[in-house]
Structures are given as structure tokens and as C-alpha cells.
Scaffold this motif. Structure first.
Motif, short mmCIF file in Angstrom:
data_model
loop_
_atom_site.label_atom_id
_atom_site.label_comp_id
_atom_site.label_asym_id
_atom_site.label_seq_id
_atom_site.Cartn_x
_atom_site.Cartn_y
_atom_site.Cartn_z
N THR A 212 0.84 -1.20 0.00
CA THR A 212 0.00 0.00 0.00
C THR A 212 0.87 1.25 0.00
O THR A 212 0.59 2.22 -0.72
CB THR A 212 -0.93 0.02 1.24
N ARG A 215 2.26 1.80 -3.43
CA ARG A 215 1.21 2.30 -4.33
C ARG A 215 0.96 3.79 -4.09
O ARG A 215 0.93 4.60 -5.02
CB ARG A 215 -0.06 1.47 -4.11
N LYS A 216 0.84 4.18 -2.81
CA LYS A 216 0.50 5.57 -2.51
C LYS A 216 1.68 6.51 -2.73
O LYS A 216 1.50 7.63 -3.22
CB LYS A 216 -0.04 5.68 -1.08
N SER A 218 4.02 6.09 -4.87
CA SER A 218 4.28 6.19 -6.32
C SER A 218 3.42 7.25 -6.97
O SER A 218 3.76 7.74 -8.05
CB SER A 218 3.98 4.87 -7.02
N ARG A 219 2.31 7.59 -6.34
CA ARG A 219 1.43 8.62 -6.93
C ARG A 219 2.02 10.02 -6.77
O ARG A 219 1.56 10.95 -7.42
CB ARG A 219 0.06 8.58 -6.24
N LEU A 220 2.98 10.17 -5.85
CA LEU A 220 3.57 11.50 -5.65
C LEU A 220 4.63 11.74 -6.72
O LEU A 220 5.38 10.82 -7.06
CB LEU A 220 4.23 11.59 -4.26
N ASP A 221 4.71 12.96 -7.19
CA ASP A 221 5.75 13.30 -8.19
C ASP A 221 7.12 13.17 -7.57
O ASP A 221 7.33 13.56 -6.42
CB ASP A 221 5.58 14.77 -8.62
N SER A 302 4.76 14.34 1.40
CA SER A 302 4.16 15.50 0.70
C SER A 302 4.55 16.79 1.40
O SER A 302 4.86 17.80 0.74
CB SER A 302 2.63 15.41 0.71
#
Ligand SMILES: Cc1ncc(COP(=O)(O)O)c(C=O)c1O
Length: 310
Positions: A212, A215-216, A218-221, A302
Motif C-alpha cells: 500500500t 502504491r500511494k 508512487s502517486r507523488l511526483d 508530501s
């Protein structure tokens, strides 16, 4: 103990000891040192870009000069679970002993020395909720017979005379001096705790959390995650870097937000050179973690991006 007590008397110039590019310094330096002392050669199994052992490219790994292969079961940086049983099967068929550094696997995934068929297996209590400074070494009886005690002193002797002495049978032979009883009791309690939770359950729970997190994150630039994409080949460890921000800075922001990650080279400088980085950030998931902890990690990364991009 194995490098100095077993390998050193046996190694000759031209012999080879194999490790991999992902080894912790604990499973790299003893071999580098004993090779230097004996004229043997330290050979390194390289990794493909995902961090998989390049066994096909390791020319001579199972060759006649190899005296030992010493590999980690699970990498403390990449989280990868190595195909250790395949290596042991191949090596054993050619009479080559294998040592497994199981520090990151015992306590995290099921490990059975009889099923693996390894010659040596070492692990540390502090990676399985036990005290630091204590661990265990398993070895096949024939290897223990070949191994010289590294430390001499009380408790390991049969007879001591001016002209020579004899040792107790193992394990006492390898445990000179007053034993570290308090930590041994803590170590046993940790093993019992883990047994009660069940290693299958620990593995499936922590690798789900790691999956998880991957996955999460990887969504961040700009977040690069190291190790294989295939979650079946991973344990509960996720190492990553954030573009433009030093790993220690990410670690500090995360720490201030109550998220405990480790930043640094993780005692794996040869691997850091291979990855082309000075350090990584590492999240290690445990049975006490919740999915909210994954969200807190992602939020911390983030936040680091916001702070350092201002
Ligand atoms: C894979 C691996 N091997 C070896 C070690 C070193 O263990 P110790 O510090 O008990 O020698 C660690 C971490 O501490 C590790 O993660």
C-alpha cells in the motif's frame, strides 16, 4: 565467528568467497577482511536495475574456486526476498557451503534451516523485537566440527594444562565467558511473542502495508522507490528517495510529524554506490503498524516536498 573461526583456517590464495551487492556491512566486511588476510578473492554478485541478484552474470559462482557463498535472505534496503533456496540447492550440489544472513527474515517471514539446507544462518535479536547486542548462529554439525572457537576463556573448556587445553563440545565451545543471560531471556521472550503472532500472519500483514505504501508513494511526483515492483518478492521494507530533497531532510520532517523512518546508507555503502545515491529513506512495517501509518508517511513526504520546494 564464521569468517575468522571457520573460513580463515580453510582459505588459500586463489580461493573465492562470494557475497552480493546488497549486503549489509555486517555480511561484507568480515569477508573482505578474511580474504585480505588469506589471499582469497572477494567476489560480488551484481544486481539488475530492480535489485534482483544477477545470478546468471555471476561467472564462477558455483565454480571450483568458490569456498563459500554468503548472502542475505531479505535485503534491509530493497526489501527483496532473495531466491536463497535455489542458490543453496545449486551450491550444495557442488559441495559449496552457503551462509544466510537472515537478520531481516527471521521474525518477518517463515524460515526453516532444515528446509533451506544452508550450512550457516545468522540473525540478530534486535530485528525481531529482542535486545540489541545478541543474536544466533545456526550451523550444520559438520561445519561446527570444522570451526575453531574465536573467543577463549571460562565456560568453554574441558581441560586446561600448561602445555595445552581441550574444549567442551559445542555450543559451549563457542561461548567463552559469562553468558549474556539477561539479553538471552529477552531474546527468548521476543521469539515466543513472534511465534504467538505467527510468521505467515506477520509476513502477509506487513507486506500488505508495504505494498500500500508503494502504491500511494508512487502517486507523488518525484518519488523513486527502490527494489522490485512485484510485491510477492518483497518483505515489509520500503526504501525511497524524493527528487531534490536529501533523505535526511525527508527523515527529519517525517520525524517531526511523528513518523519514524530511517534515513542514511543503512550500513550498505556498496549498494548505495550501485544505486547512485548517498542515502535513502526507509520505512519498515511491523505488526504494530496500521494503514493510518501509511497515510501519515505519505503525508509527511508530501509535506517535505512543500517545505523544500518553497
Ligand atoms: C541484513 C542485516 N544484516 C546484518 C545486520 C547487522 O546486525 P548486527 O548489528 O546485529 O550485527 C543488520 C542490521 O542490523 C541487517 O539488517
Amino acid at each position: 565467528m564464521v569468517a575468522q573461526g571457520w573460513a580463515r583456517p580453510l582459505l588459500r590464495p586463489g580461493d573465492e568467497v562470494w557475497v552480493s551487492r546488497m549486503e549489509h556491512h555486517a555480511n561484507f566486511l568480515p569477508w573482505q577482511q578474511v580474504c585480505r588476510e588469506t589471499g582469497a578473492q572477494l567476489r560480488v554478485i551484481e544486481l539488475d536495475p530492480e535489485g534482483t541478484l544477477d545470478l546468471d552474470g555471476a561467472m564462477g559462482l558455483y565454480g571450483p574456486r568458490t569456498r563459500l557463498i554468503s548472502l542475505c535472505h531479505v535485503s534491509n534496503v530493497l526489501g527483496i526476498i532473495n531466491p536463497i533456496k535455489d542458490v543453496i540447492d545449486q551450491a550444495t550440489a557442488r559441495g559449496i557451503p552457503v551462509l544466510v544472513d537472515a537478520t531481516q527474515s527471521v521474525g518477518h517471514i517463515p524460515v526453516d534451516v532444515n528446509d533451506l539446507g544452508c550450512d550457516f544462518l545468522a540473525f540478530s535479536a534486535h530485528k525481531m523485537f529482542g535486545p540489541s547486542g545478541i543474536g544466533a548462529l545456526y550451523a550444520k554439525p559438520e561445519r561446527l566440527d570444522e570451526m575453531e572457537p574465536l573467543l577463549l576463556g571460562g565456560g568453554m573448556v574441558d581441560q586446561v594444562e600448561d602445555t595445552g587445553s581441550s574444549w567442551m563440545p559445542y555450543p559451549a565451545k563457542f561461548e567463552a565467558g559469562s553468558p549474556n543471560l539477561a539479553d538471552a531471556a529477552g531474546f527468548a521472550a521476543a521469539a515466543e511473542y513472534i511465534d504467538n503472532l505467527g510468521l505467515e500472519a506477520i509476513h502477509s500483514y506487513t507486506s500488505d502495508l508495504a505494498h500500500t505504501a508503494i502504491r500511494k508513494l508512487s502517486r507523488l511526483d518525484g518519488v523513486e522507490i527502490y527494489g522490485p515492483g512485484d510485491s510477492a518478492r518483497r518483505g515489509g521494507i520500503v526504501s525511497f528517495n524524493v527528487a531534490g530533497i536529501h533523505a535526511h531532510d525527508v527523515g527529519q520532517i517525517a520525524g517531526e510529524m511523528g513518523v519514524a523512518v530511517r534515513a542514511g546508507h543503512h550500513c550498505c555503502q556498496p549498494l548505495m554506490h550501485h544505486l547512485g545515491v548517498a542515502a535513502t529513506v526507509r520505512a519498515s512495517f511491523s505488526p504494530y503498524n496500521l494503514s493510518e501509518d501509511v497515510d501519515a508517511l505519505v503525508e509527511a513526504v508530501s509535506e517535505a516536498q512543500i517545505i523544500f520546494r518553497q
